[in-house]
Structure formats: structure tokens, C-alpha cells
Design an enzyme around this catalytic site. Structure first.
Site, PDB file in Angstrom:
ATOM      1  N   TYR B 147       1.111  -1.231   0.073  1.00 49.74           N
ATOM      2  CA  TYR B 147      -0.176   0.015  -0.146  1.00 49.74           C
ATOM      3  C   TYR B 147       0.830   1.208  -0.231  1.00 49.74           C
ATOM      4  CZ  TYR B 147      -4.833  -1.850   0.218  1.00 49.74           C
ATOM      5  OH  TYR B 147      -5.984  -2.316   0.060  1.00 49.74           O
ATOM      6  N   GLU B 154       1.425   6.671  -6.757  1.00 43.76           N
ATOM      7  CA  GLU B 154       0.354   7.326  -7.367  1.00 43.76           C
ATOM      8  C   GLU B 154       0.322   8.864  -7.048  1.00 43.76           C
ATOM      9  OE1 GLU B 154      -3.567   5.937  -5.882  1.00 43.76           O
ATOM     10  OE2 GLU B 154      -2.723   3.963  -5.827  1.00 43.76           O
TER      11      GLU B 154
END
Lengths: 310, 226
Positions: B147, B154
Site C-alpha cells: 500500500y 500514485e
């Protein structure tokens, strides 16, 4: 009468409990807790009867006007209540005042002051009549709301958690600035004169109707704010359960029809969805309460909030 | 009636999970293969089709959550999937200039490993009623590392796309117009970046809670954990 006050974890809030006279009410108990703890004033307390561990049922909340004897099981002179701290509280009138004050003050800033210079618009701004009428309409709306808060509304709950002030202010203030930015924009494109007149005309009618709905609702409650649920009757309430929300939504429709901004329509849709949620809940409660059984009146067939759709 | 509906639901979820699993497996396979053979600059071109397919199919998870087909709450599903769709369509697909960045490789690999494990776990669980304990452990442990890598990638790609957004004016609406609307995609990207930190902490703490719940439950209850 001895009252044991425990927290939800089972720990005693007041060591050894409290001794109260046999005719004591829940309000007396709350005052006694306040006296002993100082921090937890009555409106900050939620008192419930204990429930069995693992039980799915909701605990019974003690009503401040009722006698403690009503909650004792059998004839034992002892009662255990579960205490929950609701956190710092503010009066509902204070909450509403601050949430409505924001839009009332923010909107004129965009109209009167050269804020658009800071957004890179250097040239002189041409103010269209619709922008001026929109300012009057907007300010009238929020001024009306503030006046209703102090002189019309009767609240079933005296207070609200302080966190709601921040949440509600964020909602109203940001949407107020969002709409004001676009309606007063130097590059704003006005609608036709006829569309403006229809929009504001319809909106004003709805605002007056909204005020009348609030006056009708006020008369359903005693000045203390309680009196339970009653079937609202008269005027638009004969056809819609939540006529106050209906007129609120339709007056925003009038404003948006006259000003034609996407920002305004977004606000209207968000507000309408929130109010629809409340209206469905109220409609369900009224239908459940007034079921026509055991001498209770039957709740008449009505629209919930948005005739002719819902 | 209820039984047949439950059977249909199960059948649909088995198909959905395995089809999307296959999509992510392709992303992983082509991504790693291209990374080894040609370098990170060519990873996006190699994985574009399966990536867009698999990531867009994830939109259905929002609908699954809303319809009650799965137990995962919308508050956890919506931010995760919308942020991924934003990066897939709103950044990588919309701004070819960022496709050759090294962060695309870390993004694609972290996403694909996470999703291969997740979809195979749900696929096996729906098909057989329970999943092997090692897969359960992977499902609730790999996110601890993947994550943060995925989120960092991102954020990095959004940041790298900013100058191209400003320059192109893509997806922006300017006033004057009939509906008095203006929208600047460049500034909207800043809003998205600002949401990432609280969004990540919300999602990460939710997953830590899920991990604790899933790995501490006795075996017989494990099949019920989402």
C-alpha cells in the site's frame, strides 16, 4: 433511593453511588451527577438502563422529566444507570446562528469587494441586474433563517454536540462561497429577463410558504419544545408530510432557475438528498405512530417531500 | 427463491473475481517481463490494455458494496477505487508524457501483486467456502508494504503530470458559458493530492483493523471475514 452510575465499560462514575429522595426525577439525578463531577453538565449526559452483554436491543434512554421510580424494576430502592458523555454541547440556536451567519456575510463579499482581482481578473466588473437580485434573495433567505431560529423554531433537543458546529459551518460556509463565486463572477452569463423573473418570483412564493410552514410546525409543540409527535395539518401539510422541506427545496430551484449556475444546482441536489433522508425517516415514524389502532388516529396518505415525485 | 438468488450471487462473484484476477495476472506478467527485457520506460505500453480492463472492472466493486453483494463498507471501497481510476484514466491514460516514468513500474507491480492475492483469495473463498490459511495471511499482510509503495507511486505520478495538465488545459472548462461553470483540472489535482494523506491513513488503519480481526479469528469463522 440509591442510584449507581456506571460508565459503559462498567466502571463506577461516582464511587458509592448517589442517594436521592424517592420522588426524584431523571433531571434531579443529572443535577446530582453534575454536582459531583462538575465537568458533566446535564445536557452533556446520556443516561440509559443497563442491557445484557451481547444483547442486540437498544438501551432505554432515561427521559429527564420522568420519575426514577418508573425505571426501577420491582420494589427495590436501587437503580443502576449507564452514563455516556456526549461531549461539549452548544444550544441549537447557537449552532444554527453560526451556520447561517457564514453565507449571509460571505456572499456580499463576492458582490461588493474586488475579490476577483486575486483570481487574475483585472478588468472592471459589469454587474448584471440578476446578480443584484440574487444578492437580495440570498441575504433575505439567510436573514429569514436566523430570525426563525430565534423567534419561530422550538427545538425538541436543547443542545447539540459542538463538533456539529464545525461540520455544519464547513458545509454552509463552503457552499455559500462556492455559489457566490460563480453568481458574482465577472464572466457570469445572465439568463433572460423572463427566466429571472419566473425564478425569483417562484422562489419568493416558496420562501413565504416556507415561513408559514414553520409557523404551523411551531404550533404543534409546546413552548418547552416537547409534546411528542403530532400529525401536522393545514396548508401544504395536508398533501406533504414535510412541506417545510418541500418549500425549502423548491425555493432553491427558483433561485437556480434565475441564476443558472452548476454550483447552485449541486447545492440544491445535496440539500435535497439530505432533507429527503430526514423526510423519509419522519414519514416512517408518523406512519408507525399513527397506525389507526387502539384509538390512535390513522396517518393520512400523503406525499413524503417532493410532489409529484416522492 | 432466496436460495437461488444466493446461488446466483455466488456464481456471479466467482466469475467476477476470477476474470479480474486473470486481468491482473496479465498486468503482472507483462509488467515484469517488459521491465526485465526492455526497461521501465516501456512498461505502460505493455500493460495498458489489461490494466485498463482490470482497473475499470473494479468500479463494479463500488456497486457490489452499495447493493450489499459483499460486506466491505462503501467508506473503504469508494476512496480506494476512485483514486485508482483517477490515476489509471485521469493521469496515465490522459497524459502520455508520464507513462515512461519509473514510478509506473512500481505502481503496476504493487497494484498487480495486491490484486492477484486479493482476487484469488475472494475467488477461492466464494468457490470453496474458505481459503487456505497462507492465502489469508498474504491477503491481510502484503498490504503493509505494498500500500505505501502504491500510494507513493500514485502521488508521484500525479505530481509529475501537473505541468502537463497546466500546459494542455485538458478537461478544464472556462467561463463565460451558459451554465456559469468553470473547472480547472490542474487545481483539482492539487485537491486530490491533499486528500491522499488523510485518505491513506483512513484506509491503512481500516486494513490494520481488518488484519487483526481476520488473523485472530478461529479457523471456522475465517470464511466470513472480508
Amino acid at each position: 433511593m440509591k442510584v449507581l452510575v456506571v460508565t459503559r465499560s462498567g466502571k463506577e462514575l461516582i464511587k458509592g453511588g448517589l442517594e436521592l429522595n424517592d420522588s426524584a426525577t431523571v433531571a434531579d439525578l443529572q443535577e446530582a451527577i453534575h454536582k459531583r463531577t462538575r465537568k458533566y453538565y446535564p445536557s452533556r449526559q446520556r443516561l440509559t438502563l443497563p442491557i445484557q452483554p451481547g444483547s442486540k436491543e437498544r438501551p432505554t434512554v432515561l427521559h429527564y422529566q420522568k420519575s426514577l421510580n418508573e425505571y426501577t424494576k420491582g420494589s427495590t430502592g436501587e437503580l443502576t444507570v449507564v452514563f455516556k458523555d456526549l461531549g461539549p454541547q452548544v444550544k441549537y440556536s447557537t449552532l444554527f446562528f453560526f451556520e447561517y451567519l457564514g453565507p449571509l456575510l460571505l456572499y456580499p463579499i463576492f458582490y461588493y469587494f474586488p475579490v476577483y482581482k486575486y483570481f487574475g481578473y483585472k478588468e472592471e466588473r459589469v454587474i448584471h441586474p440578476v446578480q443584484t437580485y440574487a444578492l437580495y434573495y440570498w441575504c433575505f433567505h439567510y436573514f429569514k433563517r436566523i430570525m426563525e431560529t430565534f423567534f419561530v423554531h422550538r427545538f425538541s433537543h436543547a443542545t447539540s454536540p459542538i463538533s456539529n458546529v464545525f461540520r455544519n459551518c464547513a458545509y454552509y460556509w463552503s457552499f455559500g462561497a462556492f455559489i457566490a463565486y460563480f453568481v458574482n463572477h465577472p464572466l457570469y452569463t445572465p439568463v433572460s429577463d423572463l427566466q429571472m423573473k419566473i425564478g425569483f418570483g417562484f422562489g419568493i412564493v416558496c420562501q413565504v410558504a416556507n415561513l408559514y410552514c414553520h409557523l404551523l410546525l411551531r404550533n404543534l409543540r409546546s413552548p418547552s419544545g416537547n409534546g411528542g409527535y403530532q400529525i401536522p395539518r393545514g396548508f401544504l401539510f395536508n398533501i406533504v408530510t414535510c412541506a417545510n422541506y418541500t418549500t425549502e427545496i423548491y425555493q432553491w430551484l427558483g433561485f437556480n432557475f434565475a441564476t443558472q449556475t452548476v454550483a447552485g444546482y449541486i447545492f440544491m441536489i445535496v440539500a435535497a438528498s439530505i432533507m429527503t433522508n430526514w423526510a423519509l425517516g419522519k414519514h416512517r415514524r408518523l406512519k408507525k405512530l399513527f397506525d389507526g389502532k387502539e384509538g390512535r388516529p390513522k396517518y393520512p396518505r400523503r406525499w413524503v417531500i417532493l410532489p409529484p415525485f416522492l | 427463491m432466496a436460495g437461488s438468488l444466493s446461488g446466483l450471487r455466488r456464481l456471479y462473484l466467482i466469475f467476477y473475481n476470477w476474470i479480474v484476477f486473470f486481468g491482473w495476472f496479465q498486468v503482472f506478467y507483462f509488467g515484469v517481463k517488459t521491465l526485465k527485457e526492455s526497461g521501465y520506460e516501456y512498461v505502460y505500453d505493455a500493460v495498458e490494455k489489461p490494466l485498463i480492463f482490470a482497473q475499470t472492472a473494479a468500479f463494479l466493486e463500488i456497486l457490489h458494496s452499495l447493493a450489499g453483494l459483499v460486506r466491505s463498507p462503501i467508506s473503504a471501497t469508494l476512496p480506494q477505487i476512485s483514486s485508482r481510476l483517477y490515476v489509471t484514466w485521469g493521469i496515465l491514460w490522459s497524459f502520455p508524457e508520464v507513462r515512461s516514468h519509473i514510478l509506473v513500474s512500481s505502481l503496476v507491480i504493487s497494484w498487480s501483486i495486491t490484486e492477484i492475492i486479493r482476487y484469488s483469495y475472494f475467488g477461492i473463498r466464494e468457490a470453496f467456502g474458505s481459503a487456505p490459511s497462507w492465502l489469508l495471511w498474504l491477503r491481510y499482510s502484503t498490504f503493509l508494504l505494498l500500500y505505501p509503495i502504491g500510494i507513493t507511486s500514485e502521488v508521484g505520478l500525479i505530481y509529475n503530470a501537473l505541468p502537463y495538465m497546466k500546459e494542455s488545459g485538458k478537461y478544464s472548462v472556462r467561463m463565460p458559458n451558459k451554465w456559469n461553470l468553470s473547472f480547472d483540472y490542474y487545481y483539482a489535482a492539487f485537491v486530490c493530492l491533499a486528500i491522499y494523506l488523510p485518505g491513506f491513513s483512513h484506509l491503512y488503519s481500516y486494513m490494520l483493523g481488518q488484519r487483526k480481526k481476520a488473523l485472530s479469528e478461529p479457523k471456522k469463522h475465517r470464511t466470513e471475514t472480508d
